[in-house]
Scaffold this motif. Structure first.
Motif, PDB file in Angstrom:
ATOM      1  N   UNK A   1       0.843  -1.203   0.000  1.00  0.00           N
ATOM      2  CA  UNK A   1       0.000   0.000   0.000  1.00  0.00           C
ATOM      3  C   UNK A   1       0.874   1.247   0.000  1.00  0.00           C
ATOM      4  N   UNK A   2       1.911   1.250   0.819  1.00  0.00           N
ATOM      5  CA  UNK A   2       2.817   2.404   0.874  1.00  0.00           C
ATOM      6  C   UNK A   2       3.408   2.698  -0.503  1.00  0.00           C
ATOM      7  N   UNK A   3       3.914   1.680  -1.159  1.00  0.00           N
ATOM      8  CA  UNK A   3       4.537   1.839  -2.473  1.00  0.00           C
ATOM      9  C   UNK A   3       3.555   2.436  -3.484  1.00  0.00           C
ATOM     10  N   UNK A   4       2.353   1.871  -3.557  1.00  0.00           N
ATOM     11  CA  UNK A   4       1.385   2.330  -4.546  1.00  0.00           C
ATOM     12  C   UNK A   4       0.809   3.700  -4.188  1.00  0.00           C
ATOM     13  N   UNK A   5       0.619   3.945  -2.886  1.00  0.00           N
ATOM     14  CA  UNK A   5       0.104   5.248  -2.459  1.00  0.00           C
ATOM     15  C   UNK A   5       1.085   6.362  -2.819  1.00  0.00           C
ATOM     16  N   UNK A   6       2.357   6.125  -2.610  1.00  0.00           N
ATOM     17  CA  UNK A   6       3.378   7.127  -2.961  1.00  0.00           C
ATOM     18  C   UNK A   6       3.406   7.359  -4.470  1.00  0.00           C
ATOM     19  N   UNK A   7       3.247   6.285  -5.247  1.00  0.00           N
ATOM     20  CA  UNK A   7       3.219   6.421  -6.709  1.00  0.00           C
ATOM     21  C   UNK A   7       2.022   7.260  -7.165  1.00  0.00           C
ATOM     22  N   UNK A   8       0.922   7.210  -6.386  1.00  0.00           N
ATOM     23  CA  UNK A   8      -0.274   7.978  -6.723  1.00  0.00           C
ATOM     24  C   UNK A   8      -0.237   9.404  -6.167  1.00  0.00           C
ATOM     25  N   UNK A   9       0.867   9.764  -5.506  1.00  0.00           N
ATOM     26  CA  UNK A   9       1.026  11.127  -5.011  1.00  0.00           C
ATOM     27  C   UNK A   9       0.544  11.355  -3.594  1.00  0.00           C
ATOM     28  N   UNK A  10       0.183  10.285  -2.875  1.00  0.00           N
ATOM     29  CA  UNK A  10      -0.230  10.417  -1.481  1.00  0.00           C
ATOM     30  C   UNK A  10       0.994  10.398  -0.566  1.00  0.00           C
ATOM     31  N   UNK A  11       0.784  10.767   0.687  1.00  0.00           N
ATOM     32  CA  UNK A  11       1.870  10.777   1.666  1.00  0.00           C
ATOM     33  C   UNK A  11       1.551   9.803   2.797  1.00  0.00           C
ATOM     34  N   UNK A  12       2.568   9.095   3.269  1.00  0.00           N
ATOM     35  CA  UNK A  12       2.425   8.226   4.435  1.00  0.00           C
ATOM     36  C   UNK A  12       2.969   8.993   5.632  1.00  0.00           C
ATOM     37  N   UNK A  13       2.095   9.389   6.563  1.00  0.00           N
ATOM     38  CA  UNK A  13       2.515  10.224   7.691  1.00  0.00           C
ATOM     39  C   UNK A  13       2.690   9.423   8.976  1.00  0.00           C
ATOM     40  N   UNK A  14       2.220   8.163   8.963  1.00  0.00           N
ATOM     41  CA  UNK A  14       2.354   7.326  10.151  1.00  0.00           C
ATOM     42  C   UNK A  14       2.287   5.867   9.731  1.00  0.00           C
ATOM     43  N   UNK A  15       3.098   5.043  10.363  1.00  0.00           N
ATOM     44  CA  UNK A  15       3.002   3.600  10.132  1.00  0.00           C
ATOM     45  C   UNK A  15       3.368   2.887  11.422  1.00  0.00           C
TER      46      UNK A  15
END
Length: 234
Positions: free
Chosen positions: A15-29
């Motif tokens: 999910x992290x990989x694809x979300x970043x490719x779509x321009x989203x940011x991961x702010x917590x994991x």
């Protein structure tokens, strides 16, 4: 969109990989052992953890006023509690046994097929699911959803795992090396067999569907399903 990942195993990393490719940011994991980032910065949480941790993770998001998408299976005996909490907090929540677009289309195809086959009593319906060796729950949540769709249009009373009871829908669960997820619905008669099959080739389909659900859920209030996300009518 700022995303919190509650659960950072194989699915969380995909999910992290694809979300970043779509321009989203991961702010917590977070995992069961550690966390990184600021949870309160998140605009939506995506939860893929374990049956033991799911309720705590979902509650954490709802209590913080953060919309939550949960893909963990094996905890649904507590689903009613999470619905009440979501309503109490005026929050937003989606859970699904499977977030893959293809699988959710398969659910609807399966229900239609079950309705079409209902008058033809010579056909006995069964479900088979195959997953990787690390999958803890059996049958899979996806297989249960498939079975529930069939039971809406069947004389069978319930589903059971590995049964030969005439009044129960049999689900067979198999665990094999490196299987992403295969589900087969079979209508068997003495004359022929009709089969419907969905086979996942990678985790990316599940991850993309979860991101689609998160995009849909952001800025909404209420309890939704993947039918809402995909615009599938009952």
């Amino acid at each position: 969109m700022k995303i919190a990942l509650l659960g950072y195993g194989k699915m969380g990393k995909t999910i992290e990989k694809l979300a970043l490719e779509k321009g989203h940011a991961i702010v917590f994991k977070s995992t069961s052992e550690s966390s990184e980032g600021n949870f309160n910065d998140a605009e939506v949480a995506i939860e893929f953890s374990s049956p033991e941790a799911a309720v705590s993770n979902i509650s954490k998001a709802l209590d913080a006023g953060i919309p939550v998408v949960s893909g963990t299976t094996g905890w649904l005996e507590k689903y009613g509690e999470m619905v009440k909490l979501c309503e109490k907090r005026n929050g937003s929540f989606i859970t699904a046994s499977n977030f893959s677009v293809g699988v959710n289309l398969f659910f609807s195809i399966n229900e239609y097929a079950a309705k079409l086959m209902a008058p033809w009593k010579d056909y006995n319906v069964s479900v088979e699911e195959i997953h990787h060796l690390q999958k803890k729950d059996a049958p899979s949540g996806t297989a249960i959803t498939i079975a529930e769709g069939i039971l809406k249009h069947s004389d069978k009373k319930d589903w059971k795992l590995n049964t030969s009871e005439e009044n129960s829908l049999n689900i067979t669960a198999k665990r094999e090396e490196d299987v992403k997820g295969t589900h087969i619905v079979s209508f068997d008669s003495s004359i022929d067999t009709i089969s419907l099959k969905h086979e996942a080739h990678s985790r990316e389909g599940f991850a993309l569907g979860a991101i689609l659900a998160a995009e849909y859920l952001k800025d909404k209030k209420g309890i939704f399903t993947m039918k809402d996300v995909l615009g599938i009518e009952d």
